[in-house]
Design a protein around this motif. Structure first.
Motif, PDB file in Angstrom:
ATOM      1  N   ILE A   8      -8.889 -18.902  17.692  1.00  0.00           N
ATOM      2  CA  ILE A   8     -10.345 -18.811  17.675  1.00  0.00           C
ATOM      3  C   ILE A   8     -10.865 -19.014  19.091  1.00  0.00           C
ATOM      4  O   ILE A   8     -10.446 -19.937  19.786  1.00  0.00           O
ATOM      5  CB  ILE A   8     -10.955 -19.863  16.719  1.00  0.00           C
ATOM      6  CG1 ILE A   8     -10.502 -19.569  15.292  1.00  0.00           C
ATOM      7  CG2 ILE A   8     -12.472 -19.881  16.835  1.00  0.00           C
ATOM      8  CD1 ILE A   8     -10.919 -20.619  14.285  1.00  0.00           C
ATOM      9  N   THR A   9     -11.762 -18.132  19.509  1.00  0.00           N
ATOM     10  CA  THR A   9     -12.428 -18.283  20.797  1.00  0.00           C
ATOM     11  C   THR A   9     -13.932 -18.153  20.575  1.00  0.00           C
ATOM     12  O   THR A   9     -14.372 -17.654  19.537  1.00  0.00           O
ATOM     13  CB  THR A   9     -11.966 -17.218  21.822  1.00  0.00           C
ATOM     14  OG1 THR A   9     -12.281 -15.920  21.328  1.00  0.00           O
ATOM     15  CG2 THR A   9     -10.476 -17.326  22.089  1.00  0.00           C
ATOM     16  N   ARG A  10     -14.693 -18.578  21.546  1.00  0.00           N
ATOM     17  CA  ARG A  10     -16.156 -18.518  21.465  1.00  0.00           C
ATOM     18  C   ARG A  10     -16.634 -17.290  22.241  1.00  0.00           C
ATOM     19  O   ARG A  10     -16.084 -16.942  23.280  1.00  0.00           O
ATOM     20  CB  ARG A  10     -16.751 -19.781  22.071  1.00  0.00           C
ATOM     21  CG  ARG A  10     -18.259 -19.881  21.932  1.00  0.00           C
ATOM     22  CD  ARG A  10     -18.797 -21.195  22.468  1.00  0.00           C
ATOM     23  NE  ARG A  10     -18.124 -22.359  21.942  1.00  0.00           N
ATOM     24  CZ  ARG A  10     -18.434 -22.974  20.791  1.00  0.00           C
ATOM     25  NH1 ARG A  10     -19.400 -22.511  20.056  1.00  0.00           N
ATOM     26  NH2 ARG A  10     -17.758 -24.040  20.401  1.00  0.00           N
ATOM     27  N   VAL A  11     -17.699 -16.665  21.737  1.00  0.00           N
ATOM     28  CA  VAL A  11     -18.332 -15.543  22.417  1.00  0.00           C
ATOM     29  C   VAL A  11     -19.543 -16.079  23.169  1.00  0.00           C
ATOM     30  O   VAL A  11     -20.371 -16.786  22.600  1.00  0.00           O
ATOM     31  CB  VAL A  11     -18.760 -14.454  21.410  1.00  0.00           C
ATOM     32  CG1 VAL A  11     -19.474 -13.306  22.120  1.00  0.00           C
ATOM     33  CG2 VAL A  11     -17.550 -13.931  20.635  1.00  0.00           C
ATOM     34  N   SER A  12     -19.648 -15.743  24.460  1.00  0.00           N
ATOM     35  CA  SER A  12     -20.765 -16.211  25.276  1.00  0.00           C
ATOM     36  C   SER A  12     -22.038 -15.445  24.938  1.00  0.00           C
ATOM     37  O   SER A  12     -22.015 -14.450  24.211  1.00  0.00           O
ATOM     38  CB  SER A  12     -20.434 -16.045  26.768  1.00  0.00           C
ATOM     39  OG  SER A  12     -20.413 -14.671  27.102  1.00  0.00           O
ATOM     40  N   THR A  13     -23.151 -15.878  25.503  1.00  0.00           N
ATOM     41  CA  THR A  13     -24.431 -15.214  25.232  1.00  0.00           C
ATOM     42  C   THR A  13     -24.464 -13.768  25.709  1.00  0.00           C
ATOM     43  O   THR A  13     -25.215 -12.960  25.171  1.00  0.00           O
ATOM     44  CB  THR A  13     -25.606 -15.981  25.895  1.00  0.00           C
ATOM     45  OG1 THR A  13     -25.351 -16.084  27.293  1.00  0.00           O
ATOM     46  CG2 THR A  13     -25.774 -17.357  25.279  1.00  0.00           C
TER      47      THR A  13
END
Length: 110
Positions: A8-13
């Motif tokens: 799992i990774t985070r998506v930036s704005t």
């Protein structure tokens, strides 16, 4: 390592995300490489893009990027000429099936 790897990774704005190190290594993705993103239903697939797949043209191994660009430019010009001849010239014939286009040029921004 199994065939399936999940992290799992985070998506930036601005829509950016990091491909986890283990997945980059498994795919052989290095800085500057291109990747192809595909969506099938609710699943996203990421794969390392080959030079031929990034250009949409299949050419023999050993063809340089410059040669690929030249072929792409020639093909683009060929397609533009065909479009002008089929949709734009005085000698163009329009049949009933084509009237929905209103005679517009598909390359125009209108």
């Amino acid at each position: 390592m199994s065939d399936t790897e999940s992290e799992i990774t985070r998506v930036s704005t601005d829509g950016r995300t990091t491909i986890p190190r283990g997945i980059r290594e498994r795919l052989g993705v290095e800085p500057g490489d291109r990747v192809r993103w595909s969506v099938d239903g609710g699943a996203v697939t990421v794969e390392k893009a080959t030079p031929a797949s990034t250009h949409g043209i299949l050419l023999a191994d050993g063809v340089t990027d410059e040669e690929r660009r030249e072929v792409a430019e020639e093909l683009g010009e060929y397609v533009r000429e065909k479009r002008r001849g089929e949709w734009g010239g005085e000698s163009t014939r329009v049949n009933a099936a084509d009237t929905s286009r209103s005679g517009s040029d598909p390359d125009s921004s209108e």
